[in-house]
Design a protein around this motif. Structure first.
Motif, PDB file in Angstrom:
ATOM      1  N   LEU A  74      19.864 -13.420   4.699  1.00 41.56           N
ATOM      2  CA  LEU A  74      20.272 -12.806   5.960  1.00 41.56           C
ATOM      3  C   LEU A  74      21.470 -11.886   5.770  1.00 41.56           C
ATOM      4  O   LEU A  74      21.501 -10.760   6.297  1.00 41.56           O
ATOM      5  N   VAL A  75      22.457 -12.326   5.008  1.00 43.91           N
ATOM      6  CA  VAL A  75      23.674 -11.530   4.811  1.00 43.91           C
ATOM      7  C   VAL A  75      23.355 -10.212   4.118  1.00 43.91           C
ATOM      8  O   VAL A  75      23.824  -9.142   4.545  1.00 43.91           O
ATOM      9  N   VAL A  76      22.572 -10.243   3.049  1.00 41.45           N
ATOM     10  CA  VAL A  76      22.305  -9.001   2.316  1.00 41.45           C
ATOM     11  C   VAL A  76      21.392  -8.069   3.107  1.00 41.45           C
ATOM     12  O   VAL A  76      21.459  -6.845   2.953  1.00 41.45           O
ATOM     13  N   THR A  77      20.543  -8.629   3.972  1.00 40.06           N
ATOM     14  CA  THR A  77      19.628  -7.791   4.747  1.00 40.06           C
ATOM     15  C   THR A  77      20.365  -6.992   5.807  1.00 40.06           C
ATOM     16  O   THR A  77      20.002  -5.847   6.101  1.00 40.06           O
ATOM     17  N   LEU A  85      12.458  -8.946 -10.877  1.00 38.12           N
ATOM     18  CA  LEU A  85      12.854  -8.304  -9.628  1.00 38.12           C
ATOM     19  C   LEU A  85      13.520  -6.962  -9.885  1.00 38.12           C
ATOM     20  O   LEU A  85      13.265  -5.986  -9.162  1.00 38.12           O
ATOM     21  N   VAL A  86      14.370  -6.901 -10.888  1.00 37.33           N
ATOM     22  CA  VAL A  86      15.041  -5.634 -11.209  1.00 37.33           C
ATOM     23  C   VAL A  86      14.006  -4.557 -11.526  1.00 37.33           C
ATOM     24  O   VAL A  86      14.088  -3.424 -11.019  1.00 37.33           O
ATOM     25  N   VAL A  87      13.006  -4.896 -12.338  1.00 41.78           N
ATOM     26  CA  VAL A  87      11.982  -3.917 -12.720  1.00 41.78           C
ATOM     27  C   VAL A  87      11.233  -3.409 -11.491  1.00 41.78           C
ATOM     28  O   VAL A  87      11.109  -2.191 -11.262  1.00 41.78           O
ATOM     29  N   VAL A  88      10.714  -4.334 -10.690  1.00 37.34           N
ATOM     30  CA  VAL A  88       9.868  -3.928  -9.565  1.00 37.34           C
ATOM     31  C   VAL A  88      10.675  -3.221  -8.484  1.00 37.34           C
ATOM     32  O   VAL A  88      10.241  -2.194  -7.940  1.00 37.34           O
ATOM     33  N   VAL A  89      11.854  -3.746  -8.158  1.00 36.84           N
ATOM     34  CA  VAL A  89      12.653  -3.126  -7.105  1.00 36.84           C
ATOM     35  C   VAL A  89      13.133  -1.738  -7.531  1.00 36.84           C
ATOM     36  O   VAL A  89      13.156  -0.802  -6.720  1.00 36.84           O
ATOM     37  N   LEU A  90      13.496  -1.578  -8.788  1.00 40.94           N
ATOM     38  CA  LEU A  90      13.873  -0.249  -9.274  1.00 40.94           C
ATOM     39  C   LEU A  90      12.720   0.734  -9.130  1.00 40.94           C
ATOM     40  O   LEU A  90      12.877   1.829  -8.586  1.00 40.94           O
ATOM     41  N   LEU A  91      11.542   0.331  -9.605  1.00 42.74           N
ATOM     42  CA  LEU A  91      10.400   1.235  -9.598  1.00 42.74           C
ATOM     43  C   LEU A  91       9.809   1.424  -8.205  1.00 42.74           C
ATOM     44  O   LEU A  91       9.080   2.383  -7.968  1.00 42.74           O
ATOM     45  N   ALA A 146      18.270   1.659  -1.142  1.00 41.28           N
ATOM     46  CA  ALA A 146      18.923   0.607  -0.357  1.00 41.28           C
ATOM     47  C   ALA A 146      18.588  -0.765  -0.928  1.00 41.28           C
ATOM     48  O   ALA A 146      19.432  -1.666  -0.929  1.00 41.28           O
ATOM     49  N   SER A 147      17.375  -0.923  -1.426  1.00 40.11           N
ATOM     50  CA  SER A 147      16.979  -2.214  -2.004  1.00 40.11           C
ATOM     51  C   SER A 147      17.685  -2.469  -3.329  1.00 40.11           C
ATOM     52  O   SER A 147      17.866  -3.627  -3.722  1.00 40.11           O
ATOM     53  N   TRP A 148      18.123  -1.431  -4.027  1.00 37.38           N
ATOM     54  CA  TRP A 148      18.873  -1.639  -5.267  1.00 37.38           C
ATOM     55  C   TRP A 148      20.194  -2.332  -4.966  1.00 37.38           C
ATOM     56  O   TRP A 148      20.571  -3.279  -5.659  1.00 37.38           O
ATOM     57  N   GLY A 179       0.793  -1.213   0.000  1.00 39.24           N
ATOM     58  CA  GLY A 179       0.000   0.000   0.000  1.00 39.24           C
ATOM     59  C   GLY A 179       0.826   1.264   0.000  1.00 39.24           C
ATOM     60  O   GLY A 179       1.997   1.275   0.394  1.00 39.24           O
ATOM     61  N   ALA A 180       0.210   2.346  -0.423  1.00 33.51           N
ATOM     62  CA  ALA A 180       0.916   3.619  -0.579  1.00 33.51           C
ATOM     63  C   ALA A 180       1.399   4.190   0.740  1.00 33.51           C
ATOM     64  O   ALA A 180       2.315   5.013   0.756  1.00 33.51           O
ATOM     65  N   GLY A 181       0.809   3.776   1.852  1.00 32.65           N
ATOM     66  CA  GLY A 181       1.242   4.279   3.143  1.00 32.65           C
ATOM     67  C   GLY A 181       2.303   3.423   3.807  1.00 32.65           C
ATOM     68  O   GLY A 181       2.676   3.684   4.957  1.00 32.65           O
ATOM     69  N   ASN A 182       2.799   2.406   3.108  1.00 32.23           N
ATOM     70  CA  ASN A 182       3.764   1.470   3.699  1.00 32.23           C
ATOM     71  C   ASN A 182       4.738   1.023   2.611  1.00 32.23           C
ATOM     72  O   ASN A 182       4.654  -0.089   2.093  1.00 32.23           O
ATOM     73  N   LEU A 183       5.671   1.899   2.274  1.00 32.38           N
ATOM     74  CA  LEU A 183       6.511   1.714   1.093  1.00 32.38           C
ATOM     75  C   LEU A 183       7.689   0.783   1.379  1.00 32.38           C
ATOM     76  O   LEU A 183       8.845   1.202   1.406  1.00 32.38           O
ATOM     77  N   LYS A 184       7.383  -0.498   1.555  1.00 32.18           N
ATOM     78  CA  LYS A 184       8.425  -1.479   1.857  1.00 32.18           C
ATOM     79  C   LYS A 184       8.579  -2.535   0.762  1.00 32.18           C
ATOM     80  O   LYS A 184       9.358  -3.477   0.926  1.00 32.18           O
ATOM     81  N   LEU A 185       7.843  -2.411  -0.329  1.00 34.58           N
ATOM     82  CA  LEU A 185       7.832  -3.468  -1.341  1.00 34.58           C
ATOM     83  C   LEU A 185       9.227  -3.809  -1.841  1.00 34.58           C
ATOM     84  O   LEU A 185       9.629  -4.976  -1.866  1.00 34.58           O
ATOM     85  N   GLY A 186       9.989  -2.796  -2.262  1.00 37.47           N
ATOM     86  CA  GLY A 186      11.319  -3.060  -2.812  1.00 37.47           C
ATOM     87  C   GLY A 186      12.253  -3.675  -1.796  1.00 37.47           C
ATOM     88  O   GLY A 186      13.000  -4.607  -2.110  1.00 37.47           O
ATOM     89  N   LEU A 187      12.228  -3.173  -0.570  1.00 34.84           N
ATOM     90  CA  LEU A 187      13.114  -3.695   0.470  1.00 34.84           C
ATOM     91  C   LEU A 187      12.791  -5.149   0.802  1.00 34.84           C
ATOM     92  O   LEU A 187      13.694  -5.977   0.946  1.00 34.84           O
ATOM     93  N   VAL A 188      11.513  -5.462   0.925  1.00 36.29           N
ATOM     94  CA  VAL A 188      11.124  -6.833   1.267  1.00 36.29           C
ATOM     95  C   VAL A 188      11.447  -7.786   0.132  1.00 36.29           C
ATOM     96  O   VAL A 188      11.997  -8.877   0.349  1.00 36.29           O
ATOM     97  N   LEU A 189      11.125  -7.400  -1.104  1.00 34.36           N
ATOM     98  CA  LEU A 189      11.415  -8.272  -2.241  1.00 34.36           C
ATOM     99  C   LEU A 189      12.914  -8.502  -2.398  1.00 34.36           C
ATOM    100  O   LEU A 189      13.348  -9.617  -2.721  1.00 34.36           O
TER     101      LEU A 189
END
Length: 419
Positions: free
Chosen positions: A374-377, A196-202, A207-209, A159-169
């Motif tokens: 775990l390492v990348v997180t 993944l590249v498309v969605v995480v970029l957008l 940090a998720s990049w 959702g628009a009020g919880n912008l965690k999509l890229g980080l979680v993916l």
């Protein structure tokens, strides 16, 4: 002994419970409720099994590593609480986070056998894949199950009020990538990687990049041991990025902001880091002023005005107020829990690495996906969400339990050759 009477049969539901807790991450309240109920259920099962071979649910080594990794996270909270700037909140967080320990035992037990690992890892791949597909739909249509996208980034099911999509993916990416590689080979892995590249970029979180870049490089090499696969992925990702840049003004603005770091001065670096340099300077001052146990877990915002410079832009920002957290895991641990907290964290890292180093090749193979996640997180040379927040702390602890449970499900047999 029949299958139904074996101790491990009492936890055949554990993988499903773990998956339910992850699937509900976009819904904070229900996800917290499932986690807490899972912790209580795990305690109940352990008490019932205590007199009927309960230790058969998990190897001694997995019990130990899961518990130690939890303590490396939790003991700094406890030590920071007595003189925290916001002691009531620090004590509340410390006591509330105790529920993670039985839940982490449940997670480790969920992946303690082949069936559990297959269900859990495949389920995580499916959940991440579903969120990925939803993000692609939002990129194409502007809509997803979480509602419409904001003006400048994808939000997906969160959702628009919880912008965690890229980080979680990005953090969960090893699971769908591994599943795709095992089922469809290089072509499947490449298709998931590019999606993944498309969605995480957008999704916009820079940090998720970096997180996703590390995942793709490591996963491509570990899965195929072929330089041409990694090079092909890099080339394809570059083409995808160029296409995305051509179609997204917001993405262009983020790349331009990132390149400001190349100007070589503090102003350019601060601009590239979205104004985080004053927050980091303040975090360092907090750590130096409270070197033993920090200012207290989740007390960063309360201590911020006392250590920020008079011209700190975050103090003057009426919308955001003071810095809420350090935005960097090392600085968060040092400022909120001090050098004692950092000692426990480093001890946890050392023990996790030692367990990997002495594990048999088969154990490393089955733990490869959670280990990479775990390492990348927690990769220290990146920006981060607050690791002592409920959501991100829960994600980090979940990955640590998946790692410990899968790596040591067969006990602590030493490696006889190199993985």
């Amino acid at each position: 002994m029949s299958d139904s009477s074996k101790p491990e049969a009492s936890l055949r539901w554990a993988p499903w419970w773990v998956l339910a807790s992850v699937a509900l991450w976009p819904l904070t309240g229900p996800a917290e409720a499932v986690l807490s109920l899972g912790a209580l259920a795990a305690l109940a099962v352990l008490l019932l099994q205590r007199f009927r071979g309960g230790m058969a649910l998990l190897s001694h080594e997995a019990w130990a590593l899961t518990t130690v990794l939890f303590l490396a996270y939790w003991l700094p909270e406890l030590i920071s609480a007595p003189d925290a700037f916001n002691a009531p909140r620090a004590w509340r967080e410390t006591l509330l986070d105790l529920r993670y320990l039985p839940f982490l035992w449940l997670v480790a037990m969920a992946v303690a056998n082949e069936r559990g690992r297959r269900l859990t890892f495949t389920g995580l791949a499916v959940i991440a894949g579903f969120w990925l597909l939803d993000g692609l739909v939002q990129a194409a249509t502007g809509w997803s199950l979480g509602g419409p996208a904001t003006a400048d980034r994808l939000s997906g099911v969160f959702g628009a009020g919880n912008l965690k999509l890229g980080l979680v993916l990005a953090s969960l990416a090893p699971f769908p990538l591994t599943a795709a590689a095992e089922r469809f080979g290089v072509a499947g892995w490449m298709a998931v990687a590019l999606a993944l590249v498309v969605v995480v970029l957008l999704a916009g979180a820079r940090a998720s990049w970096l997180t996703l870049g590390l995942v793709l490089l490591a996963s491509g090499w570990m899965q195929f041991r072929a330089r041409r696969v990694v090079l092909a992925m890099v080339a394809a990702s570059a083409l995808v990025m160029l296409g995305a840049l051509a179609c997204s003004d917001a993405l262009q603005a983020r790349f331009e902001r990132t390149t400001a770091a190349l100007e070589g001065d503090a102003a350019g670096m601060d601009h590239a880091l979205s104004g985080r340099l004053p927050i980091w300077r303040t975090a360092v001052d907090m750590a130096l002023a409270h070197p033993v146990n920090g200012v207290g877990v989740r007390s960063f915002r309360d201590a911020y005005p006392a250590y920020a410079a008079d011209d700190d832009p975050w103090l003057a920002d009426a919308e955001h107020g003071a810095g809420y957290h350090a935005h960097q895991i090392v600085l968060e641990v040092l400022s909120e829990t001090g050098f004692v907290g950092a000692f426990f964290w480093l001890g946890g890292v050392a023990l996790a690495w030692q367990a990997w180093r002495v594990a048999a090749p088969a154990a490393r193979l089955r733990a490869r996906a959670p280990a990479l996640a775990l390492v990348v997180t927690v990769f220290p040379f990146n920006t981060h969400l607050a690791v002592y927040s409920t959501f991100w702390g829960g994600l980090v602890l979940l990955l640590s339990a998946l790692y410990a449970g899968s790596l040591l499900s067969g006990g602590g047999e030493p490696a006889t050759d190199e993985a």
